[in-house]
Design an enzyme around this catalytic site. Structure first.
Site, PDB file in Angstrom:
ATOM      1  N   HIS A  32       0.872  -1.179   0.000  1.00  0.00           N
ATOM      2  CA  HIS A  32       0.000   0.000   0.000  1.00  0.00           C
ATOM      3  C   HIS A  32       0.910   1.230   0.000  1.00  0.00           C
ATOM      4  CE1 HIS A  32       1.040   0.171   4.226  1.00  0.00           C
ATOM      5  NE2 HIS A  32       0.623  -1.067   4.362  1.00  0.00           N
ATOM      6  N   HIS A  35       4.058   1.408   2.144  1.00  0.00           N
ATOM      7  CA  HIS A  35       5.279   0.752   1.660  1.00  0.00           C
ATOM      8  C   HIS A  35       5.978   1.632   0.619  1.00  0.00           C
ATOM      9  CE1 HIS A  35       2.940  -2.944   2.862  1.00  0.00           C
ATOM     10  NE2 HIS A  35       4.077  -3.150   3.474  1.00  0.00           N
TER      11      HIS A  35
END
Ligand code: PAF
Length: 284
Positions: A32, A35
């Site tokens: 997501h 990250h």
């Protein structure tokens, strides 16, 4: 982006980058924006970036939790490619834990505290796999989210104790518009639970405001219990206020940086959040 399925291939790709600085972003996939923020922070600090995706079985106590962990390899690969990652390390379980593997890494005191007391073996699994990843990739820096506050402390301690030549960088938590900390687990929340999940960051906001007024740790804990208790869909699982340096519990006046670690179950999904509060310099 080079895809490396084996330790040997990863090492060969790394060896080809002679002289370049290398950053490692370890993940368990289901990526997501949080990250991608780690990858962005890596770009600012190093010339080559390795991301790893490995759903590490040794850090899951409950086989059902491991089985339910989202796996979205194709989408993850595309995101990392777009984000300018140079190599993706994507090993199998047998590659990381070959038959006969028996060595583990444990931060003896830290691993058994707080979150580790509720999930025995979890931080041993994390420290072991991160140690392996650091030895395989040999990055100059490795980046981790601050949301997993105790995990970050375990990794820093391991690197310090074992003299691993890497700089560990903590990256601030990315949040949804309502404050919910981004996590791969969020996608397991139904709409009502997703709405309710914002209670964790609301509780931490309240505690942060109280800390700024000089309230003692017990008062912060009380306020968090009140806020989470008012959300019927949430069940408070863990609440610890710890010294940011020693991880000893803080019970009275907050005189130095302290971390509030909060975990709650919403709709059967365990969510974590964290906030650092208190003066940056020690009070006289
Ligand atoms: O934070 C995670 O995603 C994992 O615990 C990590 C650090 C990649 C180790 O498996």
């Amino acid at each position: 982006m080079e895809i490396c399925g084996t330790v040997e291939r990863m090492r060969a790709v790394r060896a080809g980058w002679k002289g370049a600085s290398v950053a490692l972003v370890p993940t368990m996939g289901a990526l997501h924006r949080g990250h991608l923020a780690l990858v962005e922070a890596a770009h600012e600090r190093a010339e080559r970036i390795v991301a790893s995706i490995f759903v590490n079985p040794t850090q899951f106590g409950d086989p059902a939790d491991l089985a339910a962990y989202p796996r979205e390899e194709a989408a993850d690969r595309a995101l990392l490619e777009q984000a300018g990652v140079d190599a993706l390390f994507l090993p199998s379980v047998a590659e990381m834990y070959p038959p006969g593997a028996e060595t583990v890494v444990e931060t003896e005191r830290l691993a058994g505290l707080y979150h580790g007391a509720v999930r025995p073996g979890h931080f041993r699994g994390v420290a072991t796999v991160v140690c392996k990843l650091l030895n395989i990739v040999r990055p100059d820096i490795a980046l981790f989210g601050e949301k997993d506050y105790q995990q970050l402390a375990v990794i820093r301690r391991m690197v310090r104790d074992l003299f691993i030549p890497v700089e560990i960088v903590g990256v601030p938590t990315l949040r949804e518009a309502d404050g919910l900390a981004m996590s791969s687990r969020n996608r397991r929340l139904g709409p009502e639970d997703r709405r309710a999940a914002a209670v964790l960051s609301r509780a931490l906001d309240r505690a942060e405001a109280l800390a700024a007024e000089g309230a003692p740790a017990e008062r912060l804990a009380e306020a968090i219990r009140e806020v989470v208790g008012a959300e019927p869909r949430a069940r408070l699982c863990g609440l610890d206020i710890v010294d940011a340096e020693t991880f000893e519990p803080v019970v009275r006046t907050i005189t130095r940086r302290a971390g509030i670690m909060l975990s709650a179950e919403v709709g059967g999904v365990l969510l974590l959040d964290q906030r650092e509060v208190g003066p940056r310099e020690s009070a006289p």
